[in-house]
Structure formats: C-alpha cells, structure tokens
Design an enzyme around this catalytic site. Structure first.
Site, short mmCIF file in Angstrom:
data_model
loop_
_atom_site.label_atom_id
_atom_site.label_comp_id
_atom_site.label_asym_id
_atom_site.label_seq_id
_atom_site.Cartn_x
_atom_site.Cartn_y
_atom_site.Cartn_z
CG ASP A 239 -2.21 0.83 0.91
OD1 ASP A 239 -2.17 1.69 0.01
OD2 ASP A 239 -3.23 0.64 1.60
C1 NOJ Z 1 -4.03 3.86 0.18
C2 NOJ Z 1 -5.23 2.99 0.37
O1 NOJ Z 1 -5.12 2.28 1.58
C3 NOJ Z 1 -5.45 2.00 -0.75
O2 NOJ Z 1 -6.71 1.41 -0.58
C4 NOJ Z 1 -5.34 2.65 -2.09
O3 NOJ Z 1 -5.55 1.70 -3.10
C5 NOJ Z 1 -3.97 3.28 -2.22
N1 NOJ Z 1 -3.80 4.29 -1.18
C6 NOJ Z 1 -3.74 3.91 -3.57
O4 NOJ Z 1 -4.49 5.06 -3.71
#
Ligand code: NOJ
Length: 734
Positions: free
Chosen positions: A283
C-alpha cells in the site's frame, strides 16, 4: 410496484476450501526480457509511483515522468484519460532502452465515471450478479481511459463502525463477503485480461486491515490464527480463487509483524497454500512506514524485509528504487528473488496484452462512447435502489405521488455527497439529480434546508417546521458528510452529527410522521432516531443515479429489498457486535440473574441485526422440513421452507440460512450464515426454497487447525433476518 421483479437468484454455497490450481502459462517475451535486463532495469519494474493528478496518500513524488524516462519506474497510478496515459506510455515505450510498457493503476472502487453505491451499500443487495455487472461497467469505463489495474476488490471483513473504511467493504460476514469478492473479480477481469474492456483486479488490503484496534485507521491488528482464518481470510482467498492476479499488502501489522514484511501471510498462506501466482504490491508508502512501526532500522532495511517477504512492487515508497540494486549487490537480497518479482510483474503485463499493443487501453473513441452511457446509468440506478435498506416503517412509506411533500435537510440538495468517498473519476457534474431534484420530478415539493450535517446552527429549524406543517408528507435527509467515510476517516462517535437528530425530534414533536433518508458510510447509533422517525431508509451513498434511486424507493416504484450486511448497534458500547458471536459459559437467559454475559444498561441485541431489511410487503415463513434428521460422510440433507408474500404488493425477499454446531472441539458461533437465496413473490404467492447441507456447509477449523466437519448435533435456522428465523435440528456423522 411498476418495475419488473428480479428473477429467482439462487446463491450456491461457496465450495469447500480447496487450494486453487493455477496453471501458469509462460510468456517468451518475459524470458527474453529477463535475460537482457540490467539490475537497474529490473528494479525499475518493481517501482510504482503516483502521478500528481489525484492525491490518495501523504506524499507526492515530483518528477515521475523523469523516473519513467530513466527506466526507474515501471508502473504509474492516479493518471488517467486515454490521452494522458498514451502520453506517459509513449515515454516508456519510445524513450527507455527496452521499451517495456507501463502499467496504469487507479482506485476504481465503486465505479469509474458512472459511480455506483459505496461498497457497503452494494453488499446490502446480497446480489453478487448485480455486483459483478457493476464491476464490469467500471472496468469498461476505466479500460477506455487507459487504465489497466484497479485497486479493488477491498476484501476486509469489518465489524467496526468507527473505522471509516467500513464503507469500502462488504460488511461483517465472510460467506457473503467471499461471494462478493469473487463477483467483483470476475466483473473486473472478465474472461480475458487482454480484452480492452477488462482490468486487472487487486485484492486488498491483505490482511485483516478491517480490524484496527478501537477503529482507528492504520492501527494495530491482533487476532488468533483461527479467527483470522475463519472470518478474515476467506474473502481474499475467494477473490484469488476467482483469478485475481494482484494483491495489496495492508498497512497494519498482524501479530507484531507489518503485513508488508509478513512472510507468513505473503508466502506461507498466499503463495504456498492458495497457489497465488500474480504479484504483490505494497500500500501507499507501506515499506518506509515499517520504520515507524519499529520493525525496520531505515528505508533500506525496510526494503530488504519487504522484498524477502514476497513483496514484488513498492507503491510510492521509493525504497526499492533507492536501495534494491545495492541490496542485491551486497547479497542481502538474492538476485533470484528480484528476478522472480520482475517475472511476476512482466507476466501480468503480458497477460494484459501490453507487449502486443501498449496503447490498447488508451482509446479516446471508447472513452467517449462507453462512459456514462444510458446503460451504465440504468445499471447504477437499479443497483442503488437495490442497495437501500428499509430499517423501519410505521406505514409512512411508500409516499404518495402528486401530494405536497416537504423535503428537508442540506444533504437532500447535495449532489456531491451522493457519490461517497473513493469516487474514482466520478464528477459531481455527471450527477443528474439530487434527492430533492428527483423528488420534485414526481410530486410537488416545498424545500427547507433545516440544518447542515455538522455544526450547531438551528436557525433553519423554524422554516423547516413551517414547510413540514404545510405539507402532507415529510422527507428528512440526514447523515454524514461523504468525506466522513473512507480512508483516514475514523470517528469516535457514531451518532448522526450536528443538530440533525434534534431537527427530527422537533418535526416529530410537531406531529409529523417523518420519512428519514440516511446518507452515511457506516453503521450508526440510531437509537434515538428509531424512536422518533416514522420510517428510516438507509440509502448509504448511492452514486451518480442515487437521487433517482432514492425517489424510486420512497415512492414505491421499487419495493426495497436490501438487507444489512453489517450489524447496527444500539450504542457504541456494544461494539464489536456481529451475528456470529459465541454463546459464552454464562449466556444471557433474560431471567434477571446477575452473573450472566450482558450489560446493565442496554440489551445484548443490536438495534438492527445482520440480515435485517423491511419491504413494503410482508413475508411469512413456514416451519422448516428436513429430508432426514441426520446424514453422514459425503452425503447431504435438504432443508425446505415455504415463503409466502402475505402483503398487497409484489416484493423481493432474501431467504437466509444459518447453522449452529452445538458442540465442537473448539466452540462455535451461535449462528453463522451458510447460504441465501433472493426470490421475487407476487401478493399471495408462495415458493418453496431448498437448501442443501453437506459436510462442506458444516466445516470449520477444528482444534488441530484442519478444515472439516465434526460429528454431532446441529441447528439450522432459516429466515428473513438473522434475528427472525425458523429452527430445526439434525445430526451429522463424520
Ligand atoms: C491507500 C489505500 O489504503 C489503498 O486502498 C489505495 O488503493 C492506495 N492508497 C492507492 O491510492
């Protein structure tokens, strides 16, 4: 009811947990590339940066185009439109030595341009077919805008209403959650990943991100391996079994180890047990965050830990870009480990058809012709209406058409809030009608704002009361601002904010039976509103066509049939509260005895149970008839029940089947969802429903952690809600 009813939808119980077999095709282009790539070029393929188009995390990297040109970055997210992705792709294809195409990712969570209801709402349809169709629409629109990869499905089981991200998932139940995870994956990826209408799914957030302590986002997660496997892992696994070829590691730690470096999750379970062959991405800045977790010395150490644990791609962390080549040179990471990561990433690029045509997904023509079409919007409107849950109705709904109606509440006039959080590239300009606009199209309206969603301003109360007094029916739209849900949007209080409930009280005190429409992204404490409102329609954030969908339900063009996929507590003090709780050694027997498992100040039961949801008609359930009172081995047993529409209009019912294993080598929940079926019935019509129970239905992680059933007595419960069921008993011999 005017609209055609759904055909009978039989939901087939998920198959037993066999390891999925992934037959891997190899791609000569991938082998050829790996033979000639330099160490730096290999590292470049493991790097993912955001563009500056959308901000979905704390840091933006300037100069990402230079990174692409230098071969330092093999994938980009948050960049879209056919034109812009083509421009970036040209840099990768024409200006780097090997011309390896970029992979473009984006958070297409509940729609891309045509926005569907938030995922928690969609899960209340209990209709995996409709959810699959919505994912297909999203994929089509996204793929036309140059995107290859969506960060969805979000498979995090959640029973924590404080957590803002409960809105992004499918609720509390692993059985329903698994069906939905698989449906979304099929919808996104279709049958052919290389088609220009499909996108790669990304299973997230692996694992157990939905269980942060105290509901605070990014907080610690800790649970037993048994609880993890039985309740939290199934939806991730179901999505992988359905063919998802990427997985996102979650921000949280689990049992003291951040998911981003958790070999047990990423290797033992994901690859060795489940046979996952795609790639794992972190993430947003998940790798450097391991320094803050107190798990890595510095970014380099974090990069080493992540790569060695099985993380193939670094989202926005820059740790792989800055340190991975040196880590390989020093032997801290084996070159074969890096090669494997690169092979996985390139293989997915090959499966997407990018080596054949890197611009296949950038089509201004398709972007125009396939985006926000009448068909897409019709699908969104139908699903939105189906996602709404009628929590309470004292005969107020459906409303009459052509009758003067007071519409009250700032949210009633908001188009923006209809879209919810994580709205992809959805734009408020594409929302044709607010709830207020849509109601105006069917009946004469007097509107008063009353109050905002937040704050203490009561100056609009008098006008709202006057509007209500002058009307024959009253709709009050209240809830949360849509940005109060989603990432980094935890709340410590789950009441309806501001003075909105006070306004409801005042309207009720003035003798008005108020139809409350809720816009919100989490289970709320509705104890007060459930007393004062004449009806409560949980509309979630219903998307682009949400205004019309609310009106469809309010005025009876659609008979509501959503069922809660998550429990609504009476008060935050009951949280976590969920339908698969256990009995305890001192179950509450309502005798007034002191030493029982209960609260002094509230009942144990929730306000609205999992599976609850009313209709404008009523359904009666017969007693259950079993084909036998016992079965053994690989045999089965049939449970039949007859459901009758006892009301005056046609309606749709979700017939739910729960099981209790009375005695086990480990204790079992008092009820656990094991099957459901959605049926449409005309007034007076009856239908017999049959559920088949086999050893798979009865299986669980036994004391020795093997998966299977145990001999003994069972209870089967069937009904229209987890708290309103018929019961029967049977036994099973292993
Ligand atoms: C953080 C989030 O937790 C995740 O769900 C998302 O896909 C990513 N950022 C990318 O934007």
């Amino acid at each position: 009811m005017k609209k055609a009813l759904l055909p009978l939808l039989l939901i087939i119980p998920a198959a037993c947990t066999q390891t999925p077999k992934n037959t891997e095709k190899s791609y000569p282009i991938v082998d050829s590339l790996l033979r000639v790539m330099t160490l730096e070029e290999k590292v470049g393929q493991t790097v993912l940066f955001t563009s500056d188009w959308t901000v979905t995390g704390p840091s933006i990297r300037q100069g990402y185009i230079e990174d692409i040109r230098a071969g330092r970055c093999g994938s980009i997210f948050n960049a879209y439109t056919a034109e812009y992705t083509r421009k970036l792709q040209e840099v990768a294809v024409n200006e780097t030595r090997l011309g390896i195409p970029l992979l473009f990712g984006y958070d297409v969570i509940h729609g891309f341009r045509t926005i569907f209801p938030i995922n928690l709402g969609m899960s209340c349809t209990w209709n995996p077919g409709a959810i699959e169709r919505s994912a297909r629409v999203a994929a089509k629109e996204a793929a036309a805008a140059g995107l290859h990869w969506t960060y969805s499905p979000m498979c995090d089981i959640c029973m924590e209403p404080r957590w803002g991200r409960i809105s992004e998932g499918a609720g509390e139940d692993p059985y329903l959650g698994s069906l939905i995870a698989a449906a979304m994956t099929r919808g996104y990826q279709g049958k052919d990943l290389a088609a220009d209408t499909t996108v790669l799914a990304c299973v997230k957030h692996y694992a157990a991100y939905g269980a942060p302590i105290a509901g605070r986002d990014y907080n610690t997660v800790d649970m037993s391996e048994r609880w993890l496997r039985e309740y939290y892992l199934p939806p991730y696994k179901a999505a992988i079994k359905a063919g998802a070829l990427s997985v996102m590691a979650s921000f949280n730690e689990l049992d003291g180890i951040p998911a981003t470096a958790n070999r047990h999750l990423l290797q033992d379970i994901l690859r060795d047990e489940w046979g996952f062959t795609g790639f794992v991405v972190t993430d947003y800045t998940g790798i450097p965050e391991m320094v803050f977790h107190g798990y890595a010395d510095d970014d380099e150490d974090a990069g080493r830990l992540a790569m060695n644990a099985g993380v193939d791609m670094d989202m926005q962390g820059a740790a792989y870009m800055n340190y991975l080549a040196d880590l390989v040179r020093s032997g801290a990471v084996k070159e074969s480990t890096l090669n494997e990561a690169v092979r996985r990433i390139l293989t997915v690029k090959a499966k997407l058809g990018l080596f054949e045509d890197p611009y296949r997904y950038c089509s201004p023509e398709r972007e125009k012709s396939q985006t926000l079409t009448q068909e897409n919007k019709a699908e969104a409107r139908a699903v939105a209406a189906e996602s709404m849950v009628l929590l309470k109705n004292d005969g107020v709904l459906p409303l009459k058409k052509g009758v003067k109606t007071a519409v009250i509440g700032a949210l009633a006039a908001s188009k923006d809030d209809l879209l919810g959080s994580w709205r992809g590239a959805g734009e408020v300009e594409s929302v044709p009608a607010s709830i207020l606009d849509a109601i105006k199209e069917v009946t004469p309206v007097v509107y008063a704002e009353g109050c905002q969603e937040e704050g203490e301003d009561r100056s609009g109360f008098a006008a709202a009361l006057a509007a209500a007094r002058g009307a024959s029916q009253v709709v009050l739209v209240i809830g949360e601002d849509c940005q109060w849900s989603g990432e980094a949007a935890s709340r410590s209080d789950i009441h309806i904010p501001g003075v909105q409930s006070e306004l409801l009280e005042k309207l009720a005190a003035a003798g008005k039976k108020v139809a409350v429409v809720l816009l919100n992204g989490r289970p709320l404490d509705l104890s007060a509103e459930s007393e004062t409102a004449g009806a409560i329609l949980e509309a979630w954030y219903p998307g682009t066509m949400g205004g019309y969908a609310v009106a469809d339900v309010l005025f009876g063009d659609v008979n509501p049939n959503g069922k809660l996929s998550v429990t609504f507590p009476r008060t935050l003090g009951q949280v976590p509260i969920y339908h698969y709780a256990k009995n305890t050694g001192r179950p509450y027997r309502y005798t007034g005895a002191k030493y029982e498992s209960r609260y002094l100040d509230v009942p144990n039961e929730p306000l609205y149970a999992f599976g609850h949801g009313l209709s404008y008609t009523t359904f009666k359930y017969s007693p259950i008839t079993l084909s036998a009172d016992n079965f053994s081995g690989s045999g089965n047993l049939e449970a039949r029940i007859t459901v009758t529409n006892t009301g005056t209009c046609e309606g749709i019912e979700t017939v739910q089947m729960y099981i209790r294993d009375l005695v086990g080598s480990v204790t079992r929940p008092v009820k656990q969802l094991k099957g459901f079926t959605k049926i449409a019935l005309r007034p007076g019509e009856s239908r017999e429903i049959c559920f088949t129970i086999d050893r798979c239905t009865l299986s669980f992680y036994r004391a020795d952690m093997t998966w299977g059933p145990e001999s003994g007595g069972f209870k089967i419960m069937i009904g229209g809600s987890s708290d309103n069921v018929q019961e029967a008993s049977f036994s099973y011999e292993e």
